[in-house]
Design a protein around this motif. Structure first.
Motif, PDB file in Angstrom:
ATOM      1  N   TYR A   1      13.582  -8.752   0.404  1.00 52.21           N
ATOM      2  CA  TYR A   1      12.261  -8.020  -0.041  1.00 52.21           C
ATOM      3  C   TYR A   1      12.189  -6.844   0.939  1.00 52.21           C
ATOM      4  O   TYR A   1      11.303  -6.166   1.294  1.00 52.21           O
ATOM      5  CB  TYR A   1      10.929  -8.888   0.376  1.00 52.21           C
ATOM      6  CG  TYR A   1      10.844  -9.934  -0.634  1.00 52.21           C
ATOM      7  CD1 TYR A   1      10.378  -9.460  -1.940  1.00 52.21           C
ATOM      8  CD2 TYR A   1      11.133 -11.114  -0.368  1.00 52.21           C
ATOM      9  CE1 TYR A   1      10.471 -10.705  -3.125  1.00 52.21           C
ATOM     10  CE2 TYR A   1      11.268 -12.117  -1.234  1.00 52.21           C
ATOM     11  CZ  TYR A   1      10.669 -11.960  -2.473  1.00 52.21           C
ATOM     12  OH  TYR A   1      10.416 -12.922  -3.537  1.00 52.21           O
TER      13      TYR A   1
ATOM     14  N   ASN B   1       9.951   2.643   1.936  1.00 52.20           N
ATOM     15  CA  ASN B   1       8.486   2.836   2.755  1.00 52.20           C
ATOM     16  C   ASN B   1       8.869   2.389   3.958  1.00 52.20           C
ATOM     17  O   ASN B   1       9.208   1.401   4.710  1.00 52.20           O
ATOM     18  CB  ASN B   1       7.891   1.812   2.222  1.00 52.20           C
ATOM     19  CG  ASN B   1       6.192   1.680   2.780  1.00 52.20           C
ATOM     20  OD1 ASN B   1       6.087   2.061   3.632  1.00 52.20           O
ATOM     21  ND2 ASN B   1       5.338   1.144   2.014  1.00 52.20           N
TER      22      ASN B   1
ATOM     23  N   PRO C   1      12.291  -3.143   2.374  1.00 56.40           N
ATOM     24  CA  PRO C   1      11.721  -1.787   1.808  1.00 56.40           C
ATOM     25  C   PRO C   1      12.714  -0.911   1.847  1.00 56.40           C
ATOM     26  O   PRO C   1      13.316  -0.640   3.124  1.00 56.40           O
ATOM     27  CB  PRO C   1      10.326  -1.545   2.300  1.00 56.40           C
ATOM     28  CG  PRO C   1      10.481  -2.325   3.894  1.00 56.40           C
ATOM     29  CD  PRO C   1      11.347  -3.495   3.598  1.00 56.40           C
TER      30      PRO C   1
ATOM     31  N   LYS D   1       6.615   0.179   6.093  1.00 53.33           N
ATOM     32  CA  LYS D   1       6.899  -1.172   6.103  1.00 53.33           C
ATOM     33  C   LYS D   1       8.226  -1.721   6.676  1.00 53.33           C
ATOM     34  O   LYS D   1       8.404  -2.773   7.215  1.00 53.33           O
ATOM     35  CB  LYS D   1       6.901  -1.678   4.544  1.00 53.33           C
ATOM     36  CG  LYS D   1       5.484  -1.855   3.933  1.00 53.33           C
ATOM     37  CD  LYS D   1       5.632  -2.360   2.335  1.00 53.33           C
ATOM     38  CE  LYS D   1       6.326  -3.598   2.309  1.00 53.33           C
ATOM     39  NZ  LYS D   1       6.124  -4.200   1.017  1.00 53.33           N
ATOM     40  N   GLU D   2       9.188  -0.693   6.811  1.00 52.95           N
ATOM     41  CA  GLU D   2      10.576  -0.945   7.301  1.00 52.95           C
ATOM     42  C   GLU D   2      10.354  -1.179   8.792  1.00 52.95           C
ATOM     43  O   GLU D   2      10.893  -2.209   9.506  1.00 52.95           O
ATOM     44  CB  GLU D   2      11.294   0.076   7.075  1.00 52.95           C
ATOM     45  CG  GLU D   2      12.872  -0.067   7.102  1.00 52.95           C
ATOM     46  CD  GLU D   2      13.819   0.719   6.475  1.00 52.95           C
ATOM     47  OE1 GLU D   2      14.831   0.526   6.272  1.00 52.95           O
ATOM     48  OE2 GLU D   2      13.215   1.839   5.978  1.00 52.95           O
TER      49      GLU D   2
ATOM     50  N   LYS E   1       2.314  -4.176  -1.592  1.00 53.51           N
ATOM     51  CA  LYS E   1       2.209  -2.934  -0.785  1.00 53.51           C
ATOM     52  C   LYS E   1       1.459  -2.920   0.339  1.00 53.51           C
ATOM     53  O   LYS E   1       1.618  -2.417   1.446  1.00 53.51           O
ATOM     54  CB  LYS E   1       1.918  -1.962  -1.882  1.00 53.51           C
ATOM     55  CG  LYS E   1       2.761  -1.497  -2.822  1.00 53.51           C
ATOM     56  CD  LYS E   1       2.187  -0.457  -3.959  1.00 53.51           C
ATOM     57  CE  LYS E   1       3.312  -0.205  -4.911  1.00 53.51           C
ATOM     58  NZ  LYS E   1       2.714   0.709  -5.916  1.00 53.51           N
TER      59      LYS E   1
ATOM     60  N   LYS F   1       6.389  -8.826  -0.208  1.00 52.54           N
ATOM     61  CA  LYS F   1       6.360  -7.946  -1.288  1.00 52.54           C
ATOM     62  C   LYS F   1       5.519  -7.011  -1.256  1.00 52.54           C
ATOM     63  O   LYS F   1       5.727  -5.977  -1.731  1.00 52.54           O
ATOM     64  CB  LYS F   1       6.705  -8.877  -2.525  1.00 52.54           C
ATOM     65  CG  LYS F   1       6.719  -8.171  -3.835  1.00 52.54           C
ATOM     66  CD  LYS F   1       7.125  -8.976  -4.882  1.00 52.54           C
ATOM     67  CE  LYS F   1       6.842  -8.275  -6.141  1.00 52.54           C
ATOM     68  NZ  LYS F   1       5.331  -8.211  -6.593  1.00 52.54           N
TER      69      LYS F   1
END
Length: 516
Positions: A348, A353, A350, A356-357, A314, A312
């Motif tokens: 969770y 983002n 993203p 992050k993906e 950032k 989760k």
């Protein structure tokens, strides 16, 4: 009468000097505040480092004199001359060891490189001697020695870190990983202290039954607090030491796991700002690797409540590699956890983002590589709904990474075996990409994947194509009705706006509204 008093004073003076020569005074160092006393660095007859000093006064009058001359931040430490371990008989080595441990309890200010230069040099030399002594020790450490060692380590290591807040370090648009790490000016000194602790823990002469009283829960908690250090060198040493403690003291293992768990909870749900998460996960990766089968229930709870929610924050990029390894270890230990892990990732996932993906897709491939067909079938529909969104992503790196799943032979075999479920889910994404995706590489990958399904099962492809066309017709009809409705509303608004007076627009009363 005068001669009698003088003889008493002389006897008292000779006793004091004799006790100092034979080590009778157990306080081997004294910390004095004030700049009025000076110490001279030199060597004794055997060539060992020593400091000569005036005796520290004990009277209340002298204490008041030192206080009146005290300068803030100044510390003078007066060492007594101590021989090397090789220069004393074996029976005296333990006492000498304890004396040197006492001396190393003096703490200096390394933020000012001009202070206590001689004393710092002497202490560093003694710490190196202590490291050699612990490494070559050939007898069990006594309880007294254990107490003194832990006391010295606590005095030197446990301090207030005051890490700089993340918002002060990170400028918008700059990756956290590109930030220069903050280096502790005391590290050349602390490094030897950490080396001594590591050798002490690893030594076969450190008995676990006795040592666990001193390397206790309080000591472990304070070690874990040090993982918040800004200096990556310190965190690396802490990682090695904590791993050794976990391996040696079996009685502390549940407590260490629980304490790390609590750190993760605070990080995930409260602060999202902490150093050392990657190092703690690296320790856990090794611990998880050693879990016995079948997995205990509390280990599975740890996966669900701590490891999966760590996706989760950032700043996932700072520790994702270590986290992904821990997750994969769980899946390899128990393949039935695949459904739990994949649904946790989807929870969770993203949305806005892209960086992050891409990380999530990398981890997903590692998890799927360890997945067997029965577990794959449990989560195939929600999983490929999310993958279809990734295939359709306007961010070309996300779309490319999703298509690269077909390059993995094991994953491709799973997809082929379950194509009757998967193709209807991803077919709309493939068709939309082939028609109008802006990136040529993504278009090319789309045609390759589409050809795999077309060659494998032409009938299924036709069914999906017919269904897609029907859905498109429905969407077109809905879009046409929507446009017609908006057009009527705009025309009505223009008519009402052309009137000289404002008009009330009638609306249906809410049937559930209260009267009056």
């Amino acid at each position: 009468m005068f001669k009698h008093i003088l003889s008493k004073l002389l006897r008292k003076s000779s006793k004091t000097s004799e006790s100092r020569e034979h080590g009778g005074n157990h306080a081997t160092y004294s910390s004095v505040y004030g700049g009025s006393r000076s110490s001279d660095l030199g060597t004794d007859k055997s060539g060992n480092l020593s400091v000569s000093y005036s005796p520290v006064p004990n009277s209340s009058a002298d204490v008041g004199w030192k206080s009146s001359n005290m300068k803030a931040g100044e510390t003078n430490v007066f060492y007594e001359a101590l021989p090397a371990f090789k220069d004393v008989p074996a029976s005296e080595k333990q006492n000498l060891f304890i004396k040197k441990i006492h001396l190393c309890c003096a703490v200096f200010d390394f933020n000012d490189p001009t202070k206590n230069l001689k004393e710092k040099e002497i202490k560093q030399q003694m710490l190196l001697e202590l490291v050699d002594y612990v490494t070559s020790a050939n007898g069990k450490f006594s309880e007294t020695v254990l107490h003194e060692i832990v006391k010295m380590e606590s005095t030197n290591l446990f301090r207030s870190l005051n890490p700089q807040p993340c918002e002060n370090k990170v400028v918008e648009g700059i990756d956290l990983e590109e930030e220069e790490p903050s280096m502790d000016p005391a590290w050349p000194h602390l490094q030897i202290v950490y080396e001594f602790l590591l050798r002490f823990i690893a030594s076969p002469e450190t008995g676990t039954k006795l040592a666990k009283r001193y390397v206790d829960h309080s000591f472990i908690i304070r070690l874990l607090d040090l993982f918040d250090s800004e200096d990556p060198r310190e965190r690396e040493n802490l990682k090695t030491i904590l791993h050794r403690i976990y391996g040696k003291f079996m009685v502390h293992r549940p407590f260490i796991r629980k304490a790390i768990n609590n750190i993760f909870f605070r990080f995930i749900f409260e602060t999202e700002k902490r150093n050392g998460i990657a190092e703690l996960l690296e320790i856990l990766g090794s611990i998880i690797n050693g879990f016995a089968l079948p997995l205990k229930e509390d280990h599975k709870v740890f996966l669900v409540r701590a490891l999966i929610p760590l996706h989760k924050p950032k700043c996932l990029a700072m520790y994702h590699q270590q986290l992904s390894y821990c997750i994969t270890q769980f899946v390899e230990k128990d393949c039935k956890l695949v459904d739990t892990v994949i649904r946790g990732l989807l929870k969770y996932w993203p949305i806005t983002n892209s960086a992050k993906e891409v990380m999530f897709l990398n981890e997903l491939e590692e998890v799927l590589e360890a997945t067997q067909p029965p577990e794959f079938q449990r989560c195939v529909v929600p999983l490929f709904r999310r993958i279809a969104c990734c295939l359709n992503s306007l961010h070309f790196q996300v779309a490319e990474r999703a298509f690269f799943l077909w390059n993995n032979d094991h994953i491709q075999n799973l997809i082929i075996q379950n194509r009757k479920v998967i193709l209807p889910v991803i077919f709309p994404a493939l068709e939309k990409n082939a028609r109008n995706h802006w990136n040529q590489a993504v278009k090319s990958l789309t045609l390759n994947v589409r050809k795999i399904f077309y060659d494998l099962d032409p009938e299924l492809r036709k069914e999906c194509s017919v269904k897609f066309q029907e859905e498109e017709s429905k969407e077109d009809a809905i879009e046409t009705r929507r446009e017609t409705t908006w057009k009527r509303l705009e025309e009505l608004a223009e008519k009402k706006g052309s009137g000289s007076e404002a008009m009330l627009v009638p609306h249906k009363a809410n049937a559930n509204a209260l009267p009056g």
